[in-house]
Design a protein around this motif. Sequence first.
Motif, PDB file in Angstrom:
ATOM      1  N   PHE A   6      -3.587   7.307  -3.395  1.00  0.00           N
ATOM      2  CA  PHE A   6      -3.574   6.008  -2.724  1.00  0.00           C
ATOM      3  C   PHE A   6      -3.351   4.946  -3.787  1.00  0.00           C
ATOM      4  CE2 PHE A   6      -5.839   2.092  -1.656  1.00  0.00           C
ATOM      5  CZ  PHE A   6      -5.207   1.757  -0.459  1.00  0.00           C
ATOM      6  N   VAL A   7      -2.458   3.990  -3.523  1.00  0.00           N
ATOM      7  CA  VAL A   7      -2.148   2.920  -4.464  1.00  0.00           C
ATOM      8  C   VAL A   7      -2.080   1.597  -3.708  1.00  0.00           C
ATOM      9  CG1 VAL A   7      -0.497   2.027  -6.154  1.00  0.00           C
ATOM     10  CG2 VAL A   7      -0.808   4.498  -5.914  1.00  0.00           C
ATOM     11  N   ALA A   8      -2.657   0.566  -4.304  1.00  0.00           N
ATOM     12  CA  ALA A   8      -2.577  -0.786  -3.747  1.00  0.00           C
ATOM     13  C   ALA A   8      -2.060  -1.726  -4.831  1.00  0.00           C
ATOM     14  CB  ALA A   8      -3.935  -1.256  -3.257  1.00  0.00           C
ATOM     15  N   ASP A   9      -1.016  -2.473  -4.517  1.00  0.00           N
ATOM     16  CA  ASP A   9      -0.426  -3.434  -5.450  1.00  0.00           C
ATOM     17  C   ASP A   9      -0.465  -4.826  -4.841  1.00  0.00           C
ATOM     18  OD1 ASP A   9       0.626  -1.921  -7.792  1.00  0.00           O
ATOM     19  OD2 ASP A   9       1.753  -0.861  -6.248  1.00  0.00           O
ATOM     20  N   TYR A  10      -0.929  -5.786  -5.637  1.00  0.00           N
ATOM     21  CA  TYR A  10      -0.950  -7.177  -5.200  1.00  0.00           C
ATOM     22  C   TYR A  10       0.058  -7.959  -6.028  1.00  0.00           C
ATOM     23  CZ  TYR A  10      -2.502 -11.855  -4.003  1.00  0.00           C
ATOM     24  OH  TYR A  10      -2.550 -13.159  -3.560  1.00  0.00           O
ATOM     25  N   PHE A  11       1.014  -8.597  -5.372  1.00  0.00           N
ATOM     26  CA  PHE A  11       2.068  -9.336  -6.053  1.00  0.00           C
ATOM     27  C   PHE A  11       1.578 -10.738  -6.409  1.00  0.00           C
ATOM     28  CE2 PHE A  11       4.477  -5.889  -4.394  1.00  0.00           C
ATOM     29  CZ  PHE A  11       5.540  -5.729  -5.272  1.00  0.00           C
ATOM     30  N   ILE A  12       1.420 -10.961  -7.715  1.00  0.00           N
ATOM     31  CA  ILE A  12       0.990 -12.282  -8.171  1.00  0.00           C
ATOM     32  C   ILE A  12       2.174 -13.249  -8.246  1.00  0.00           C
ATOM     33  CG2 ILE A  12      -1.025 -11.418  -9.386  1.00  0.00           C
ATOM     34  CD1 ILE A  12       0.551 -11.457 -11.959  1.00  0.00           C
TER      35      ILE A  12
ATOM     36  N   LEU B 140       0.834  -1.195   0.000  1.00  0.00           N
ATOM     37  CA  LEU B 140       0.000   0.000   0.000  1.00  0.00           C
ATOM     38  C   LEU B 140       0.871   1.247   0.000  1.00  0.00           C
ATOM     39  CD1 LEU B 140      -2.660  -1.001   2.692  1.00  0.00           C
ATOM     40  CD2 LEU B 140      -2.807  -1.293   0.207  1.00  0.00           C
ATOM     41  N   GLN B 141       0.399   2.300  -0.691  1.00  0.00           N
ATOM     42  CA  GLN B 141       1.047   3.602  -0.672  1.00  0.00           C
ATOM     43  C   GLN B 141       0.004   4.680  -0.460  1.00  0.00           C
ATOM     44  OE1 GLN B 141       4.024   4.560  -3.725  1.00  0.00           O
ATOM     45  NE2 GLN B 141       3.822   2.479  -4.520  1.00  0.00           N
ATOM     46  N   VAL B 142       0.347   5.699   0.305  1.00  0.00           N
ATOM     47  CA  VAL B 142      -0.530   6.845   0.502  1.00  0.00           C
ATOM     48  C   VAL B 142       0.352   8.076   0.641  1.00  0.00           C
ATOM     49  CG1 VAL B 142      -0.605   6.558   3.021  1.00  0.00           C
ATOM     50  CG2 VAL B 142      -2.452   7.792   1.858  1.00  0.00           C
TER      51      VAL B 142
END
Length: 202
Positions: free
Chosen positions: A183-189, A164-166
Amino acid sequence: MTPTNTVRLASIISLALHLYIFSMTAVADSGANANSDLSYTYVRLNGASGEIDHRDSDGFGVAASFAFSDEFYLTAAHAKSDVDLYYANVDSERQRLGVGFHAALGNRTDLITEVVYANAKLTFDPTHTEDNSDADPALTLGGREHGYELTLGVRGMAGESLELQVGARYIDIDGHTETTGYFVADYFITEKISLGVGYEKS
């Protein structure tokens, strides 16, 4: 504010108003210091959709980061967007190049700051409107304007695969200023590839 100034301001900061409907990040190297699990060497592809003056905007972009020390990294990006306003169609290109600094707040969380040079090239086409009868070719605007961006944010892992980034960003291009929140959300596949969504608004 005249229509021309409205378009100039809107198109310069259009990416700051986008909902990032998808992004894909490929981590090229760990790029992390001894106190952080986060990488600062990566390439990111973005697709975006947003709204300016109650009109739809869309765009795409590519961004990259390269860690050259335990605390510092280079950041660069290129983005294009299209805004279909009532009285004109506006295409914008924006480039940014700068340096960032990160300090560990914990093993999985960093404070980040960035100082970035930015420029924007605008194409203002009043002939592509809902009502072409009022189009005035004399209003056509094109050119490249220059400025800077300052960013302050927090970046951290909220789980084994979720980052998460804010933060907030101050933008000044050719005297037009704006402060945005993001706001950014990244999910590592996988260990090195993530998919994400983000939102930024001024």
